[in-house]
Each structure stands twice: as C-alpha cells, then as structure tokens.
Motif scaffolding. Structure first.
Motif, PDB file in Angstrom:
ATOM      1  N   PRO A 175       0.820  -1.203   0.000  1.00  0.00           N
ATOM      2  CA  PRO A 175       0.000   0.000   0.000  1.00  0.00           C
ATOM      3  C   PRO A 175       0.864   1.266   0.000  1.00  0.00           C
ATOM      4  N   TRP A 176       0.164   2.405  -0.041  1.00  0.00           N
ATOM      5  CA  TRP A 176       0.801   3.710  -0.187  1.00  0.00           C
ATOM      6  C   TRP A 176       0.421   4.651   0.949  1.00  0.00           C
ATOM      7  N   SER A 180      -0.510  -1.874  12.671  1.00  0.00           N
ATOM      8  CA  SER A 180      -1.606  -2.563  13.359  1.00  0.00           C
ATOM      9  C   SER A 180      -2.429  -3.422  12.402  1.00  0.00           C
ATOM     10  N   ALA A 181      -2.371  -3.106  11.105  1.00  0.00           N
ATOM     11  CA  ALA A 181      -3.087  -3.885  10.092  1.00  0.00           C
ATOM     12  C   ALA A 181      -2.211  -4.990   9.506  1.00  0.00           C
ATOM     13  N   GLY A 182      -0.991  -5.151  10.054  1.00  0.00           N
ATOM     14  CA  GLY A 182      -0.104  -6.213   9.591  1.00  0.00           C
ATOM     15  C   GLY A 182       0.710  -5.862   8.360  1.00  0.00           C
ATOM     16  N   ILE A 183       0.785  -4.583   8.033  1.00  0.00           N
ATOM     17  CA  ILE A 183       1.545  -4.135   6.864  1.00  0.00           C
ATOM     18  C   ILE A 183       2.997  -3.919   7.265  1.00  0.00           C
ATOM     19  N   GLY A 184       3.922  -4.438   6.482  1.00  0.00           N
ATOM     20  CA  GLY A 184       5.341  -4.334   6.807  1.00  0.00           C
ATOM     21  C   GLY A 184       6.111  -3.299   6.027  1.00  0.00           C
ATOM     22  N   LYS A 185       5.517  -2.772   4.941  1.00  0.00           N
ATOM     23  CA  LYS A 185       6.234  -1.810   4.104  1.00  0.00           C
ATOM     24  C   LYS A 185       5.227  -0.887   3.419  1.00  0.00           C
ATOM     25  N   LEU A 186       5.571   0.394   3.372  1.00  0.00           N
ATOM     26  CA  LEU A 186       4.759   1.395   2.685  1.00  0.00           C
ATOM     27  C   LEU A 186       5.576   2.067   1.590  1.00  0.00           C
ATOM     28  N   TYR A 187       4.866   2.650   0.633  1.00  0.00           N
ATOM     29  CA  TYR A 187       5.480   3.391  -0.473  1.00  0.00           C
ATOM     30  C   TYR A 187       4.849   4.774  -0.543  1.00  0.00           C
ATOM     31  N   LEU A 188       5.572   5.704  -1.167  1.00  0.00           N
ATOM     32  CA  LEU A 188       5.021   7.025  -1.439  1.00  0.00           C
ATOM     33  C   LEU A 188       5.758   7.642  -2.610  1.00  0.00           C
ATOM     34  N   TYR A 189       5.113   8.652  -3.205  1.00  0.00           N
ATOM     35  CA  TYR A 189       5.729   9.472  -4.240  1.00  0.00           C
ATOM     36  C   TYR A 189       5.916  10.877  -3.696  1.00  0.00           C
ATOM     37  N   THR A 190       7.045  11.469  -4.033  1.00  0.00           N
ATOM     38  CA  THR A 190       7.295  12.868  -3.685  1.00  0.00           C
ATOM     39  C   THR A 190       8.406  13.386  -4.582  1.00  0.00           C
TER      40      THR A 190
END
Length: 151
Positions: free
Chosen positions: A79-80, A109-119
């Motif tokens: 996810p982002w 808390s939702a079990g997500i281990g990695k996030l992404y983003l653009y900037t």
C-alpha cells in the motif's frame, strides 16, 4: 493548543478536499466533488484503507491517507502513504510528522510491513522520518521520487 490526529469524519471531508485540490490537483480537471467522493469512499471503506485528519480546536488543518493504490502509478506496489497535506500556517510545527506516524502506526496494526510514497519536493522531510529513496523517474514531464519505508 496542540492539534489532534483522528480518523477522518464526514465533517472534515469538504475542508480537506479543498486543501488537497489546491495542493495536488491545480491545473487538472479534478473537481472538489470528485475529491470529496474519493475521501468519503476511504472513510466508509472496508478498513484496508484509512484517512486521518489533523484538527486544531476542531477545525481540519491537515490530512494523510493509507491507500491500496496510488493515482496514475507507474509502479505495481501496495500500500501507499498518500496525500499528506498541512495548511500553510501549521507547516514546520510537527503536524505533518504526526500524520505520517499515525498512518505508519495504523499500517503496522493492520499487519503491513512496508509502505510506499511518491514525492519530489518533500524528499528531505521523508528521509528525516526514515523513508528511503527507491527510484527517481519522470512523470508528466516532472521529476518524481519513489520512496519506501520498512515498518
């Protein structure tokens, strides 16, 4: 008084959509109604996505989102962290950091281990929060940076 960070509510939608339109969609054909509908979809969704708002004395002054997919993404990641926006008068006061940390904590808390983003312009801000540059590329004739963060 220190701003509070909470889940976005219906009463926040129009003000936040207005901030988002001015910051992210100026010069595009995206309308206030379209952005409001997107935010309403997030807050009424199944919980896999989330929208948070910063409020000062009850008034919405910023927002940040956790979304499954990013608008017009050339990357197939999920996810982002998306749509971080803070009203001009509150920038540099820690509101943006608090919003990012809230999205990160929600993701954990939702079990997500990695996030992404653009900037592009805010890369130094995100680097200071532990985000790592993944790839520089061009989108719509402008430079863009893909970043990620292990949670």
């Amino acid at each position: 008084m220190r701003p509070t960070i909470e889940a976005m509510a219906e009463g926040d939608v129009e003000a936040i959509a207005g901030l988002r339109l001015a910051a992210f969609f100026e010069g595009t054909d995206r309308t206030l109604d379209e952005d409001m509908a997107g935010l309403r979809g997030l807050i009424a969704g199944d919980g896999s996505e989330a929208a948070f708002v910063a409020r000062d004395r009850g008034r919405p002054i910023g927002s940040c989102l956790l979304v499954r997919s990013e608008i017009s993404s050339p990357h197939d990641f999920s996810p982002w962290l998306a749509g971080l926006i803070v009203e001009d008068g509150y920038r540099g006061s820690g509101v943006g950091t608090a919003l990012v940390r809230t999205v990160e904590a929600h993701a954990v808390s939702a079990g997500i281990g990695k996030l992404y983003l653009y900037t592009w312009q805010a890369r130094g801000f995100y680097e200071a929060l532990g985000w790592t540059a993944v790839e520089t590329f061009e989108q719509d004739g402008a430079p863009m940076l893909l970043m990620s963060r292990e949670l």
